[in-house]
Design an enzyme around this catalytic site. Structure first.
Site, short mmCIF file in Angstrom:
data_model
loop_
_atom_site.label_atom_id
_atom_site.label_comp_id
_atom_site.label_asym_id
_atom_site.label_seq_id
_atom_site.Cartn_x
_atom_site.Cartn_y
_atom_site.Cartn_z
N ARG A 174 -7.33 -7.74 -9.80
CA ARG A 174 -7.99 -8.99 -10.20
C ARG A 174 -9.39 -8.66 -10.70
NH1 ARG A 174 -9.06 -8.52 -4.49
NH2 ARG A 174 -11.25 -7.98 -4.44
N HIS B 269 -16.29 -4.98 6.57
CA HIS B 269 -15.51 -4.89 5.34
C HIS B 269 -15.86 -5.97 4.33
CE1 HIS B 269 -13.00 -1.74 7.03
NE2 HIS B 269 -13.03 -2.43 8.16
N GLU C 44 -3.12 7.00 8.12
CA GLU C 44 -3.97 7.84 7.28
C GLU C 44 -5.00 8.49 8.16
OE1 GLU C 44 -4.37 5.44 3.03
OE2 GLU C 44 -6.00 5.42 4.46
N LYS D 89 0.82 -1.21 0.00
CA LYS D 89 0.00 0.00 0.00
C LYS D 89 0.86 1.27 0.00
CE LYS D 89 -4.09 -2.11 1.59
NZ LYS D 89 -5.10 -2.28 2.61
#
Lengths: 175, 513, 499
Positions: free
Chosen positions: C293, C236, C201, C117
């Protein structure tokens, strides 16, 4: 055989104590709060069950019946009811007052074997029938399930470990 | 009629007074129905005839016994579903349901009548035990009952329902009968009660933990059925009765239903997983083959690695024995052997054909089982199957290995028709074990023993572990399409309708115990 | 053009891939595992390859050496990883390439870059894609974490650089928590991903989750296929998706799409990819991550664009030019995907283990069902619990919602519990219908996780009661005249003699 169901009163008691009382006229006519309900069980050609009440059809499934406890699905939604008579309802109260209820369940290995995978996690909410772990014994995978509703207190089992008969695997605390 | 009739009516009135509102309330507050209510629920409306309603306890004269008409037990006969049945119901509200001399005599009377007339006996038990005041006479009362239990065994069906306490010697009458029902939460059975256990072993235990319905239907196997309250227990008894003949001469009741006997069930082709190590629920097999909604399981919670129960097929009553791959891979252990053996003995006594669904990897290995006598106990099952002269049909669903193959109603021990599904694996032992023995030398010398073993196991599975060798040798009568199992069983059942086998004359065999 | 393809996946996506590949004349291979030797996906391919026996320590579809070996031994030209499993595993892509097998997806380098990331953020930063502030690069120690968190303002989120799917994330709401959370996140990242690197973040409370589908060929052509709205999530896990998103207008869509396309270009992206954004209440969007993907929810994009994403994947992998230009891409109508999983919603979405005893699917010209099960399929703890994806295509959002409702009402499964009552609850919900929802929807706006019809509980109670009565009605098993049936004399004689 005459079971004298005529004019019997039956009460369905839900998980949270909600009660639905029905007067039984015969096997297809009931009434609830003075409201007549005519029912029919329809088995479709492809095996689906429809429960018709006053002409409205609902897709249903009888998931399990244990003693007088029924789990049914209506429109895919699960409902648990125990079917009681006015007397058995009173009996339930008497017995509950007299007896200390157990506060959970210890899931032990029913036979020696190897733990293949663990589904239960500490703190997870479980219902009767929920899979807890998979035990391989006699070269077969056996899924061990919870028999009470509650919260997983401890998971003593380790994946890949070999366990003996009656060894504690999962502790469930009753909700 | 005048005076005599009035005296008669007065006497009747006195009996009614015994059953006052208070009488009902006392028992209801224990969460139980009264002996009277139980009898009324059990029998068809208005059909019950009570006998000996007025007998008093021993040693008490008239006038002082208004509270104890009948000596604590209601006995008589009536019809259940139109069929004659004898029954007695112990009355906990009258002298604590304790067993005195006349109490016992009433039960014995009912037992004798049932034996004379070839009718089932049902005992509803709710008793404080032997009546201490009457001393050894009450013990003799028990002895008389037990003797009748044994005499009636295998002649008429005997059913006991424990609906309250049953302690001490009292537990042996139910134990001698064919089926024991218990009511959850309000019934107990033990030889010595919690007080004695505490004194002798210093162990604290509640009556429910010691001998409650859950213990006896799942751990000890003493009772076969548990229901949530008295009313449901009685419904259970009535349901069981629909599968039983009245005596050992009659056939079990044939009742036609609308489920076609040639019903094809394609789902049966998919039920047994391709992977021999994967479990499935054999109950699905049973419910698909038997008449819809006509499978009544016996001892559901005890030794669940074998399933036994009554069912109907084309309206005929059959007894089902099925290994349950879902539990312990369906292997036979001590408990399951005894459970099945006892059920077979019942079926054989009462002319109920036996259908066996077999998927058994073998007997459960281990010191635990060996030391407790799996040999002795496995022999009970072998003996029961072999002795049974009723029609015996076997369907091998999957595994059928070694000693377990022989025991589970093989052709050799007297199976009348033995079918196998294409998924059947019939051999002396499973592939892994067989290869290890047959190719010990080759495996030891091989460069890659794992690969060689794998190859040999695959070969064995393909060439040996199938139903076709047994089929070609005649040990299996036919390898069948699983979808038509129902029709096949029905046809052979019909052909065995008049089966008759002569056994050597003897007093009785020496069954392994 | 690629001639043959090995599908290193199972279930509905294996079927989905095989269907398109076969239509394109590509020979398809599937892998049979011991866990489900009769799976439906096996019947959708030309050839079935048995997975070799192993010690079972690595699940089949994660076993890189054996998967590559299967392709090489059987001379299969390419490998499609599907989603999940090894679909975003750079080592797998590299192993395929090294063995001369075409990996259908981006290069191992791109997968690796997007999988890290911090690297991905760096690329995004360079091409001006907005981000939730924070450092570029990992946080070396707890002190730097505190400093950075203070600079960003609370709440902040500490994430594992190699993480994903909600794992390795820690939210800090005040300064005092940062140090402890930093340690926790680092150790968790080390054990879970074998990489302790974390970054910080700004944390958005309940943003919207919006992702853009991009597709890029070897020749630098990058096209976006619009967005997907994926805010209906629980822990999630996406549960219902739609395309387009009711939160975007043309202007915002254009800005976000441009950012996504620029990112793909900057990364030298090739094949199908998804750029995930978070969108806050003030219509500010932030780059989250890029998935390399095909996504579970790709059919909603296919429905509104009329394009076949697997076909595009195969064409790109064969070295062909993108058959569409941006101006050809039109978003028409509205598509909604409902995931029908074998889960017991009432017990907290736990998998409902058991056999699918019966299945009845809705049918309509405007619905599509991607499924990998049939009657008799067993839902096991070994694989995901998906029964089917139900995708509907309506004229507009309201039409799509009605169609979805109508379809789930005609979707019946026996044997296991499903998420259908949950789907109904979402589709009936006023907040969902208004289009003004975010990732907090299930927690805040959905009052009941399941939809119950009026009187349904009463009906269920009546069903229980009547079943009880039925169970105890054996009048059909009693024949009072039975006793009068004469017994066969032969049987009677023998029976008496044998006593």
């Amino acid at each position: 055989m005459q079971n004298n169901i005529q004019n019997k009163t039956l009460i369905a008691v839900g998980k949270n104590g909600e009660e639905y009382e029905f007067k039984v006229q015969n096997s297809y006519q009931y009434s609830s709060k003075g409201c007549k309900l005519t029912i029919e069980m329809i088995e479709e050609a492809d095996g689906f069950m429809l429960f018709s009440c006053e002409g409205v059809r609902y897709p249903v499934e009888i998931v399990s019946r244990k003693l007088n406890n029924y789990e049914v699905l209506v429109n895919g939604v699960s409902y648990n009811f125990t079917v009681e008579t006015p007397f058995s309802l009173k009996r339930r109260e008497i017995l509950a007052a007299n007896q200390p209820v157990s506060d959970g369940e210890d899931v032990c290995a029913p036979m020696p074997g190897k733990i293949v995978s663990i589904i239960a996690q500490e703190g997870m909410e479980v219902n009767p029938g929920d899979p807890l772990l998979v035990l391989e014994a006699m070269k077969m995978q056996n899924t061990l399930t919870a028999s009470v509703k509650g919260v997983v207190k401890t998971v003593a089992a380790k994946a890949g470990a070999t366990v003996g008969k009656d060894e504690l695997l999962v502790e469930i605390k009753k909700a | 009629m005048g005076v005599a009739y009035e005296k008669f009516l007065e006497r009747q009135k006195q009996l009614e007074q015994q059953y006052s509102a208070e009488y009902y309330e006392k028992q209801h507050n224990r969460g139980k129905l009264t002996a009277r209510e139980r009898i009324l629920l059990l029998f068809d409306q208005g059909s019950f005839e009570e006998i000996d309603a007025f007998v008093p306890p021993v040693g008490v004269t008239f006038g002082k016994t208004t509270k104890a008409f009948g000596d604590g037990v209601i006995a008589g006969f009536g019809t259940i579903g139109g069929r004659q049945v004898y029954a007695y119901s112990q009355d906990f509200n009258v002298l604590g349901g304790s067993l005195g001399t006349t109490h016992a005599a009433k039960i014995v009377k009912v037992q004798d009548m049932a034996l004379k007339t070839g009718l089932p006996v049902i005992g509803l038990i709710d008793s404080g035990g032997a009546r201490i005041q009457e001393g050894v006479a009450s013990l003799n009362g028990y002895a008389n009952i037990f003797r009748r239990n044994v005499l009636a065994s295998g002649v008429v069906p005997q059913i006991s329902a424990i609906m309250g306490p049953a302690a001490g010697g009292a537990v042996y009458s139910p134990a001698l009968t064919d089926f024991v029902f218990m009511t959850e939460g309000t019934s107990y059975m033990f030889v010595t009660g919690p007080d004695v256990v505490r004194q002798v072993l210093n162990e604290n235990v509640t009556p429910d933990q010691l001998g409650g319905a859950k213990v006896h239907t799942s751990k000890s196997g003493v009772a076969q059925f548990v229901y949530s309250d008295d009313a449901n227990t009685i419904l259970g008894i009535k349901k069981l009765l629909t599968y039983l003949p009245s005596n050992n001469i009659e056939n079990p009741p044939y009742v036609a239903n609308d489920d076609p006997t040639d019903r094809v069930e394609e789902a049966l082709r998919d039920i047994v997983p391709e992977d021999p190590d994967k479990p499935y629920d054999v109950r699905d097999v049973i419910t698909l083959i038997t008449d819809k909604g006509r499978f009544f399981e016996v001892s559901e919670n005890y030794a669940p690695n074998i399933i036994v129960g009554f069912a109907r097929l084309g309206g005929y009553v059959i007894g089902i024995i099925a290994n349950q791959p879902k539990v312990m891979a369906g292997s036979l252990d001590i408990d399951s052997s005894v459970k099945a053996a006892r059920f077979i003995n019942f079926c054989d006594s009462f002319n109920i054909p036996i259908v066996t669904f077999e998927d058994v990897p073998g007997f459960l290995p281990g010191t635990d089982q060996e030391h407790q006598g799996i040999i002795r106990n496995g022999a009970k099952l072998l003996y029961a199957y072999t002795r049974a002269t009723v029609p015996k049909i076997t369907v091998v669903l999957r595994k059928s290995y070694g000693g377990a193959y022989i025991v589970m109603n093989s052709k050799g021990i007297g199976g009348d028709y033995n079918f196998a599904w294409p998924t059947a694996e019939i051999a002396v032992m499973g592939p892994d074990g067989a290869i290890a023995i047959l190719f010990r030398k080759e495996l030891a010398e091989a460069a890659d023993p794992v690969a060689l073993k794998k190859e040999l196991v695959a070969k064995y599975r393909n060439e040996v572990a199938n139903p076709y060798i047994a089929d070609e040798k005649g040990f299996i009568d036919e390898v069948i399409d699983p979808a038509v199992t129902r029709a096949k069983i029905f046809r052979v059942l019909k052909s065995l309708d008049k089966k008759s086998v002569s056994l050597p004359r003897r007093k009785h065999g020496n069954t392994p115990l | 053009m690629i001639k043959s393809i090995l599908i290193a996946n199972r279930g509905e996506i294996a079927i989905r891939i095989a269907r398109t590949a076969r239509r394109m004349g590509v020979k398809t291979y599937a892998i049979r595992t011991k866990k489900e030797p009769n799976a439906v996906y096996l019947s959708s391919v030309d050839e079935i390859l048995d997975f070799p026996e192993t010690d079972g320590s690595v699940p089949e579809f994660l076993d890189i050496p054996n998967l590559v070996k299967l392709a090489v031994d059987n001379h299969v030209q390419s490998m499609h990883p599907g989603y999940g499993y090894l679909s975003e595993n750079a080592e797998f892509a590299a192993a395929c390439r090294d063995a001369g097998v075409v990996f259908i997806g981006p290069s191992p380098e791109v997968i690796r870059a997007m999988g890290d990331k911090i690297v991905a953020k760096d690329i995004a930063h360079k091409c001006g894609v907005p981000m939730l502030g924070g450092t570029l690069g990992g946080i070396p120690d707890a002190e730097s974490a505190v400093a950075e968190a203070n600079r960003l303002g609370y709440p902040v989120i500490i994430k594992a650089a190699s993480g994903g799917g909600g794992r390795g994330m820690r939210i800090c709401r005040k300064e005092s928590e940062v140090k402890q959370m930093y340690e926790l996140a680092t150790s968790e990242a080390r054990t879970a991903f074998n990489d302790p690197t974390v970054f910080i973040e700004k944390y958005l409370e309940n943003p919207k989750h919006i992702e853009f589908q991009v597709v890029a060929d070897k020749y630098g052509n990058v096209v976006h296929l619009g967005e997907r709205e994926c805010s209906i999530q629980r822990k999630h896990q996406k549960l219902m998706e739609e395309a387009p998103s009711p939160a975007l207008d043309d202007e915002l869509r254009e800005r976000m799409a441009t950012a996504a396309v620029n990112l793909a270009k900057a990364a030298n992206y090739e094949s199908l990819g998804t750029v995930e954004f978070l969108l806050d209440d003030n219509r500010n969007f932030y780059f989250m991550e890029m998935n390399t993907r095909i996504q579970v929810e790709h059919p909603v994009t296919e429905m509104i664009t009329g394009l076949n994403l697997v076909e595009l994947q195969l064409l790109i992998a064969s070295g062909e030019k993108l058959p569409v230009e941006q101006k050809d891409v039109r978003l028409e109508g509205w598509a909604i995907e409902c995931r029908i999983n074998a889960e017991d919603v009432q017990s907290g979405f736990v998998p409902s283990i058991g056999m699918i005893r019966n299945l009845r699917l809705p049918s309509d010209n405007r619905i599509r069902i991607d499924s990998g099960v049939r009657i008799g399929t067993e839902i096991t703890p070994f694989f995901d619990s998906m029964i089917a994806k139900l995708i509907v295509h309506g004229k507009d959002r309201a039409d799509a919602i009605e169609l979805a409702l109508h379809s789930v009402e005609h979707f019946h499964v026996m044997g296991v519990k499903t998420t259908i009552p949950f789907c109904k609850a979402v589709l009936h919900n006023e907040v969902f219908r208004s289009g003004n929802f975010n990732t907090g929807f299930i927690e805040h706006d959905l009052k009941s996780l399941i939809y119950k019809e009026e009187h349904e509980e009463l009906i269920a109670a009546l069903l229980a009661v009547s079943t009880y009565n039925h169970d105890n009605d054996f009048s059909g098993d009693v024949d009072a005249d039975m006793a009068e049936q004469p017994m066969d004399p032969w049987v009677l004689q023998k029976r008496i003699r044998h006593l």
